[in-house]
Design an enzyme around this catalytic site. Structure first.
Site: not given
Lengths: 156, 288
Positions: B218, B222, B226
């Site tokens: 994660s 992440r 992004n």
């Protein structure tokens, strides 16, 4: 998108940068910040203390001022009392002196009066005798009537 | 813009291709001249652009903070020191909020992650064509390369290798501290948690391992997701510039708006990466 050696290169670089930061950056800066924090706290403490000291000193000063004022007032009062006392004493003294002088003068006057009276009396006695001599035209024995005339003169 | 003859698809693909140095299938080492060559290299390859920018920015971070650390005084701080101290104060406040153990590593780690990731993300705000175009000119005129084969990806955090590298570093620290602080208790957590009964050991093991592996994944995905999405939108907006004056002006406004919004995203992503690292490490330090 393919995973390759870049991954391990990045891991190594990451480790080196974290190590560098841990060794040469973080401790120096946090130490300086901590020290400044303490300094500021000390400074504030000192300021507080000084403030308290100032307050104490001011209280003390005002107390001393009050004491001094009281003392001055007491002294003034005492002085006034003393002055009154002295004035009273002087008045008393003057009065007694005056009285003494008056009585002395009176005594002198009385003495004088007595003296004059005595003199007068003596004179009157002589005069009465002379008058009587004249009236009687006779030589009355002066000594025989002397007592009578003296008695008369004493009644004057 | 690489050249006027590119289709938008080629343009985008060109922008998403890293500059790769690695081992060719024939055993020689060298730069890849096409995406095909790059993918043929397989594992033995470096993304020179990602690594270069990430290491360069890491050095920039170390250099800036080293200057501040050298000049650090407990007296009145100057403007630069003040700014650096503000960042440190912010990071150390965040660490203190969520990490209750005692560790000399966690503060510098969080600071490095925050500033470094922020700087890497910041490259996203440079217009997408500036640095690749400069690299193309450089490659063409100084290295004699075909400009179409000079690939240059500027934002390191849009490379999953970079984010995964950092996430794996954090993962290694999580396991290291878990074992160091809790010893065998850390291993017991895998088999006897959340259901403390021998019959549930396989279930526990499965759940805990998935939970453990989800953390670095994660973290890495992440940030990568992004930044990659943000970069992609910048590239898409940039394709408008070759589609006429009106669309070009419109694209200019879009880019401005997206860049302003992106200032928030790059800071937020750097912050999230830092906070999650701190939280994960604090979980390794504390008993459940």
């Amino acid at each position: 998108m393919n995973i390759n050696m870049t991954l391990f290169g990045q891991m190594a670089a990451f480790a080196v940068f974290v190590w560098f930061c841990m060794k040469f950056v973080w401790p120096a800066l946090t130490h300086a910040m901590e020290e400044r924090k303490n300094k500021i706290a000390d400074g504030l403490d000192a300021a507080d203390r000084a403030m308290r000291d100032l307050e104490l000193a001011q209280n003390k000063a005002s107390e001393q001022l009050k004491d001094a004022k009281q003392e001055a007032a007491a002294l003034l009062e005492q002085a006034n009392k003393r002055a009154n006392l002295i004035v009273e004493e002087a008045k008393d003294k003057a009065r007694t002196e005056g009285e003494r002088l008056k009585s002395a003068a009176q005594a002198e006057i009385e003495q004088e009066v007595n003296r004059v009276r005595e003199e007068l009396r003596a004179k009157v006695a002589t005069l009465a005798v002379a008058g009587a001599e004249k009236i009687l035209e006779a030589s009355i024995d002066e000594n025989a009537n002397r007592e009578l005339v003296d008695k008369l003169a004493a009644q004057l | 813009m690489a050249s006027g003859t590119q289709t938008p698809t080629e343009y985008i693909q060109h922008h998403l291709q890293n500059l790769v140095y690695g081992k060719h299938p024939d055993g020689t080492w060298g730069f890849a001249h096409s995406p095909q060559e790059a993918s043929d290299m397989g594992f033995w390859a470096f993304h020179v652009d990602s690594l270069g920018w990430s290491i360069g920015l890491g050095i920039l971070f170390c250099w800036l903070f080293r200057i501040a650390a050298k000049k650090a005084t407990s007296g009145v701080p100057g403007g630069f020191q003040n700014a650096i101290e503000y960042i440190i104060e912010f990071v150390s406040g965040t660490v203190k909020d969520s990490f209750h153990g005692h560790s000399k590593l966690i503060g510098p780690l969080a600071l490095s992650i925050f500033v470094w990731v922020f700087l890497m993300n910041l490259m996203d705000l440079i217009p997408v064509d500036v640095l690749p175009y400069a690299a193309q000119l450089f490659g063409q005129h100084f290295l004699g390369m075909d400009p179409h084969h000079v690939y240059f990806k500027v934002v390191p955090t849009t490379d999953v290798n970079v984010t995964a590298g950092m996430a794996l570093g954090v993962f290694a620290l999580m396991i290291f501290y878990g074992l160091k602080i809790k010893g065998t208790g850390y291993l017991k957590e895998f088999v006897l948690h959340p259901f403390n009964h021998w019959a549930f050991i396989p279930v526990n093991l499965f759940m805990e391992v998935v939970g453990l592996l989800a953390k670095p994944f994660s973290l890495a995905l992440r940030l990568f997701g992004n930044m990659f999405a943000g970069e992609m939108i910048f590239i898409l907006i940039a394709t408008m510039y070759s589609a006429g004056l009106l669309l070009g002006i419109f694209g200019g406004f879009l880019q401005l708006g997206w860049a302003i919004f992106h200032i928030l995203i790059i800071t937020l992503q750097a912050f999230i990466f830092m906070v999650l690292t701190v939280v994960y490490l604090s979980m390794s330090h504390e008993d459940h």
